[in-house]
Design an enzyme around this catalytic site. Sequence first.
Site, PDB file in Angstrom:
ATOM      1  N   VAL A   1       0.856  -1.191   0.000  1.00  0.00           N
ATOM      2  CA  VAL A   1       0.000   0.000   0.000  1.00  0.00           C
ATOM      3  C   VAL A   1       0.890   1.239   0.000  1.00  0.00           C
ATOM      4  O   VAL A   1       1.847   1.327   0.777  1.00  0.00           O
ATOM      5  CB  VAL A   1      -0.925   0.011   1.253  1.00  0.00           C
TER       6      VAL A   1
ATOM      7  N   ALA B   1       4.665   3.985   2.780  1.00  0.00           N
ATOM      8  CA  ALA B   1       4.175   2.739   2.181  1.00  0.00           C
ATOM      9  C   ALA B   1       4.347   1.607   3.187  1.00  0.00           C
ATOM     10  O   ALA B   1       5.026   1.762   4.214  1.00  0.00           O
ATOM     11  CB  ALA B   1       4.957   2.411   0.916  1.00  0.00           C
ATOM     12  N   LYS B   2       3.755   0.488   2.921  1.00  0.00           N
ATOM     13  CA  LYS B   2       4.006  -0.720   3.708  1.00  0.00           C
ATOM     14  C   LYS B   2       3.588  -1.913   2.874  1.00  0.00           C
ATOM     15  O   LYS B   2       2.732  -1.805   1.994  1.00  0.00           O
ATOM     16  CB  LYS B   2       3.190  -0.696   5.006  1.00  0.00           C
ATOM     17  N   GLY B   3       4.193  -3.060   3.163  1.00  0.00           N
ATOM     18  CA  GLY B   3       3.820  -4.274   2.466  1.00  0.00           C
ATOM     19  C   GLY B   3       3.800  -5.437   3.429  1.00  0.00           C
ATOM     20  O   GLY B   3       4.338  -5.351   4.531  1.00  0.00           O
TER      21      GLY B   3
END
Length: 437
Positions: A80, A125-127
């Site tokens: 995201v 962001a992050k995943g």
Amino acid sequence: MHGKEKEVVMVVAHQVLSAMHAKLENPYHVALEQYDRAVRYLEISDGVKEFLKYPRREFTVNFPVKRDDGTVEMFTGYRVHHNTVLGPSKGGIRFSMAVNLDEVRALAMWMTWKCALVGLPYGGAKGGVIVDPKTLSPHELESLTRRYASELIPLISPHSDIPAPDMGTNPQVMAWFMDTYSMTVGYSVPAIVTGKPVNIGGSEGRNEATGRGVIICMEESLKDKGRYRAEDIRVAIQGFGNVGSNAALYAHSLGYRVVGVSDIEGGIYNEHGLDVEAARVHLKKYGNFDGFVGGERINNEELITCDCDVLIPAAMEGQLTQHNAPHIRASLIVEGANGPTSPAADDILNERGIQVIPDILANAGGVVVSYFEWVQDLQSFFWDEDEVHRQLERAMRKSYLKTQEMAEKHDVDMRTAAQLTAIKRVADAVTVRGFYP
Ligand code: NAD
């Protein structure tokens, strides 16, 4: 009630309870509530206020991984991008069974605020992948990482989105990530991820950066409260991974008394202070703290409410709740983890006069040194460890003071101050750039 009916009722009750629990602890709801609490102190347009609530992009991937026994298993992962106004998005990759889209959304939003607060030219962001990495062989872990990295190729590049390690991932995972990207484009691109091993373009000091930053913030807060001797300060730390263990080791090296540490299976406590290095070696050797002779065994709930001066939650979100906040004995909480405290717990802690140094400030050391790593990779010019530590310390102390000034100016707690400082920086950038088209 017959057995079958009873079973149905119990299943429904479990579903209702889970839904209630999910609503209470949903990290994205927590992130949005924190945003609402902070944004009311700012004079920004309604359009910008609304815009900043939303993730810019959400990417879901479902992909196969071949197990060592030849069977194929499907996995789901996310990435995201919350906001990219200040620069490329930056944020870690988490491998955990608790990963879900709302968790990744929340973590991406917190990354936007964290980068803005400490003055980095990044968005957030992050995943994550829904997987327990401990259940994979090294070969399966490599296959999963490479396939997930390759699924993210449309989103990532050194100038658009730069991943890093988080819960369940480490420098080796970043090395596979970097190799997969490099093989795809046909040349080596060290700046595609941070938190890599030093011999392929990682930065000195990155591994311990988050834990060091947490302790730097702890010291700033203790200094504010007056003169003290390090050996009189008792520190308890939940989570003994990258952040928790490095915070413990650094605090111990500075002379603080680390009285409690824990991992997912519980922890150890010794009011006279633990031998932190021995605890680290024990955990590495045996996988948990069973049989550790230098402290008594406690569970995670006992760690949170143990007798200490400083509590450092460094495991995961949702750990400090309205249920345990009334029983916390520490007078200072420094958030190593992202989102460990619910808004209801925040209210209780504020009322009780317990200071909370919020995640977006306290654990920003990781992304600060990730930024140094990215800059070094782009310039192919590398710094020594002392320089990294010095610059990290400078950035953390400066951000702490900036947050404290904002807290005094608006007469708010440190979380609200940190959030509103960060939101203002992003909102100002949005306003001057304008909305496209
Ligand atoms: P890690 O995987 O290295 O370690 C996590 C630790 O928490 C392990 O000791 C694990 O056993 C423990 N743990 C997991 N679930 C738990 C639970 N329910 N109760 C108690 N302990 C539990 O992860 P990490 O990189 O140290 O990250 C920890 C937290 O810090 C996460 O919230 C992460 O988002 C945040 N964070 C990490 C970094 C970084 O640089 N690694 C930077 C900023 C923030």
